[in-house]
Design a protein around this motif. Structure first.
Motif, PDB file in Angstrom:
ATOM      1  N   GLN A   1       0.816  -1.225   0.000  1.00  0.00           N
ATOM      2  CA  GLN A   1       0.000   0.000   0.000  1.00  0.00           C
ATOM      3  C   GLN A   1       0.845   1.269   0.000  1.00  0.00           C
ATOM      4  O   GLN A   1       0.603   2.166  -0.786  1.00  0.00           O
ATOM      5  N   TYR A   2       1.838   1.359   0.891  1.00  0.00           N
ATOM      6  CA  TYR A   2       2.652   2.570   0.957  1.00  0.00           C
ATOM      7  C   TYR A   2       3.964   2.281   1.668  1.00  0.00           C
ATOM      8  O   TYR A   2       4.171   1.216   2.265  1.00  0.00           O
ATOM      9  N   VAL A   3       4.856   3.274   1.615  1.00  0.00           N
ATOM     10  CA  VAL A   3       6.136   3.229   2.313  1.00  0.00           C
ATOM     11  C   VAL A   3       6.170   4.417   3.256  1.00  0.00           C
ATOM     12  O   VAL A   3       5.738   5.521   2.905  1.00  0.00           O
ATOM     13  N   LYS A   4       6.641   4.178   4.474  1.00  0.00           N
ATOM     14  CA  LYS A   4       6.740   5.296   5.417  1.00  0.00           C
ATOM     15  C   LYS A   4       8.146   5.356   6.001  1.00  0.00           C
ATOM     16  O   LYS A   4       8.864   4.354   6.086  1.00  0.00           O
ATOM     17  N   ALA A   5       8.510   6.589   6.378  1.00  0.00           N
ATOM     18  CA  ALA A   5       9.789   6.829   7.042  1.00  0.00           C
ATOM     19  C   ALA A   5       9.505   7.427   8.409  1.00  0.00           C
ATOM     20  O   ALA A   5       8.624   8.281   8.545  1.00  0.00           O
ATOM     21  N   ARG A   6      10.236   6.987   9.403  1.00  0.00           N
ATOM     22  CA  ARG A   6      10.086   7.530  10.757  1.00  0.00           C
ATOM     23  C   ARG A   6      11.454   7.982  11.240  1.00  0.00           C
ATOM     24  O   ARG A   6      12.448   7.266  11.111  1.00  0.00           O
ATOM     25  N   TYR A   7      11.497   9.195  11.801  1.00  0.00           N
ATOM     26  CA  TYR A   7      12.765   9.734  12.268  1.00  0.00           C
ATOM     27  C   TYR A   7      12.505  10.715  13.398  1.00  0.00           C
ATOM     28  O   TYR A   7      11.397  11.243  13.558  1.00  0.00           O
ATOM     29  N   THR A   8      13.537  10.954  14.197  1.00  0.00           N
ATOM     30  CA  THR A   8      13.426  11.828  15.363  1.00  0.00           C
ATOM     31  C   THR A   8      14.390  12.991  15.218  1.00  0.00           C
ATOM     32  O   THR A   8      15.582  12.798  14.924  1.00  0.00           O
ATOM     33  N   THR A   9      13.886  14.224  15.422  1.00  0.00           N
ATOM     34  CA  THR A   9      14.715  15.414  15.288  1.00  0.00           C
ATOM     35  C   THR A   9      15.553  15.617  16.543  1.00  0.00           C
ATOM     36  O   THR A   9      15.379  14.934  17.557  1.00  0.00           O
ATOM     37  N   ARG A  10      16.443  16.616  16.483  1.00  0.00           N
ATOM     38  CA  ARG A  10      17.310  16.898  17.617  1.00  0.00           C
ATOM     39  C   ARG A  10      16.505  17.351  18.833  1.00  0.00           C
ATOM     40  O   ARG A  10      16.932  17.176  19.971  1.00  0.00           O
ATOM     41  N   GLN A  11      15.309  17.907  18.603  1.00  0.00           N
ATOM     42  CA  GLN A  11      14.457  18.343  19.718  1.00  0.00           C
ATOM     43  C   GLN A  11      13.646  17.191  20.302  1.00  0.00           C
ATOM     44  O   GLN A  11      12.828  17.405  21.208  1.00  0.00           O
TER      45      GLN A  11
ATOM     46  N   GLN B   1      19.212   8.997  11.987  1.00  0.00           N
ATOM     47  CA  GLN B   1      18.778   7.677  11.533  1.00  0.00           C
ATOM     48  C   GLN B   1      17.319   7.746  11.108  1.00  0.00           C
ATOM     49  O   GLN B   1      16.472   8.239  11.847  1.00  0.00           O
ATOM     50  N   VAL B   2      17.048   7.248   9.917  1.00  0.00           N
ATOM     51  CA  VAL B   2      15.689   7.188   9.384  1.00  0.00           C
ATOM     52  C   VAL B   2      15.328   5.714   9.197  1.00  0.00           C
ATOM     53  O   VAL B   2      16.089   4.951   8.581  1.00  0.00           O
ATOM     54  N   SER B   3      14.188   5.309   9.748  1.00  0.00           N
ATOM     55  CA  SER B   3      13.719   3.931   9.605  1.00  0.00           C
ATOM     56  C   SER B   3      12.649   3.873   8.529  1.00  0.00           C
ATOM     57  O   SER B   3      11.658   4.613   8.573  1.00  0.00           O
ATOM     58  N   LEU B   4      12.850   2.979   7.553  1.00  0.00           N
ATOM     59  CA  LEU B   4      11.922   2.820   6.438  1.00  0.00           C
ATOM     60  C   LEU B   4      11.094   1.556   6.627  1.00  0.00           C
ATOM     61  O   LEU B   4      11.615   0.505   7.028  1.00  0.00           O
TER      62      LEU B   4
END
Length: 389
Positions: A62-72, A99-102
């Protein structure tokens, strides 16, 4: 007849019941997660990164998502459909590694194992624009020049001491222009500490540029001393308009200027300011209800004189002080207005005069083009600032 109506209603209810579906979850349900994306590539960008990939061989992907956390510590997600082969992660405020998780997700919302990738964004726009800032004294405030190569959506915040002595925002300029400048106004000509910083739509901030400058003196000229001067080549008046309406102090009602049926482009009118002044700026206000359309001026020239030739000619008694073109902030088609358009219209269009503008008493407002490319000129108010000393 009643039986027929009853049968029709019953049939309709049966059809609706047959068509009703459970939309509370995925249309296709299974327990098998798709495989992860593969063959990942990274293109680092200013404050962002574009990640390319190949999709897993899963028919119900269905789709691809990326999850990541900023410095804040803020976690963000980006989703793109299965028809894409890349996605953009953005909103980074520095050039650190992230780091980005796909994940690949199917129609049953089954999620693949994570594939972790490292990105290192280039210098974010808040810092690029911050380094470009140039501050200079201006009439009634400070002028801020900037360049924004990526045409990013940014806020440029100017700080100064308020009436309570608090160092707080004086003006915020929202922009996505490649380059530009703006000024604070209505400040006294005394040494003043100014600060300027940049903010983006994710809340990232640059540091603050601090400087001390003395605004140039200006004052609002007395509109009650201003009056029209009828010279032979001036545009004829019509439709109830006159020059006096431009100086009645009401930018959204009251009197107005309107040229007559015999007018043609370019056209001009003349007025006496009642004082001789080194001008700093002129602000005109469009006709309410017709912003950025019809007969409001669009391209103008402002001419000055201390002894205009009574024959109405543009001879040596007149000098060109400045030119100005009004820009619609949103760029939307005629008849469509954004909030930025409305705000700019209510604030009036500002014409800034060069610092070396000589003192003059008489003004010629020359319109080269209006917003409809027609032959009338119609607007509601003029305000003038300068130095009469």
């Amino acid at each position: 007849m009643k039986n027929r109506i009853f049968c029709n209603l019953l049939l309709l209810l049966l059809l609706m019941a047959a068509c009703k579906k459970d939309v509370s979850g995925p249309a296709v349900k299974d327990g098998t997660a798709p495989g992860p994306v593969r063959n990942v590539t990274v293109e680092n960008l200013p404050g962002a990164a574009r990640i390319g990939y190949a999709l897993p061989a899963d028919p119900d992907l269905q789709y691809v998502k990326a999850r990541y956390t900023t410095r804040q510590g803020i976690t963000r997600e980006t989703k793109v459909s299965r028809y894409n082969r890349s996605l953009l992660v953005e909103g980074f405020g520095d050039t650190s590694q992230y780091q980005v998780s796909l994940y690949a997700v199917d129609k049953s919302e089954n999620v693949s194992p994570a594939l972790d990738v490292t990105v290192r964004p280039l210098t974010p726009p808040v810092w690029t624009v911050r380094k470009s800032l140039l501050l200079a004294p201006d009439f009634g405030g400070v002028n801020v020049k900037y360049t924004n190569p990526g045409e990013s959506d940014l806020a440029i915040v100017v700080l100064a001491n308020d009436s309570l002595g608090q160092f707080s925002p004086r003006i915020t300029n929202y922009t996505n222009l490649k380059a530009g400048d703006f000024s604070t106004r209505n400040m006294p000509d005394v040494p003043t500490k100014f600060g300027v910083y940049i903010r983006d739509r994710w809340g990232n901030l640059s540091d603050t540029l601090i400087t001390e400058l003395t605004p140039l003196f200006e004052e609002l000229l007395d509109r009650r001393k201003m009056k029209g001067v009828a010279l032979p080549t001036d545009a004829p008046l019509g439709h109830g308009g006159d020059i006096a309406g431009l100086f009645d102090g009401n930018p959204t009602g009251g009197g107005f200027y309107h040229s007559g049926d015999a007018a043609h482009m370019p056209q001009w009118f003349t007025y006496d300011m009642g004082v001789t002044a080194k001008l700093s700026r002129l602000v005109w206000f469009m006709r309410p209800g017709f912003y950025y359309t019809l007969h409001n001026p669009r391209e103008v020239e402002i001419w000055g004189s201390n002894n205009p030739n009574p024959d109405g000619s543009f001879d040596d008694s007149w000098m060109l002080l400045t030119k100005s073109t009004q820009i619609k902030p949103s760029g939307l088609p005629e008849g469509q207005l954004s909030q930025a358009d409305m705000d700019a219209a209510l604030a009036g269009h500002t014409v800034v005069f060069p610092l070396n503008t000589p003192k003059v008493r008489y003004i010629r407002f020359k319109t080269l083009k209006n917003w409809s490319n027609g032959t009338y000129v119609n607007f509601y108010q003029i305000m003038m600032w300068g130095d009469t000393k």
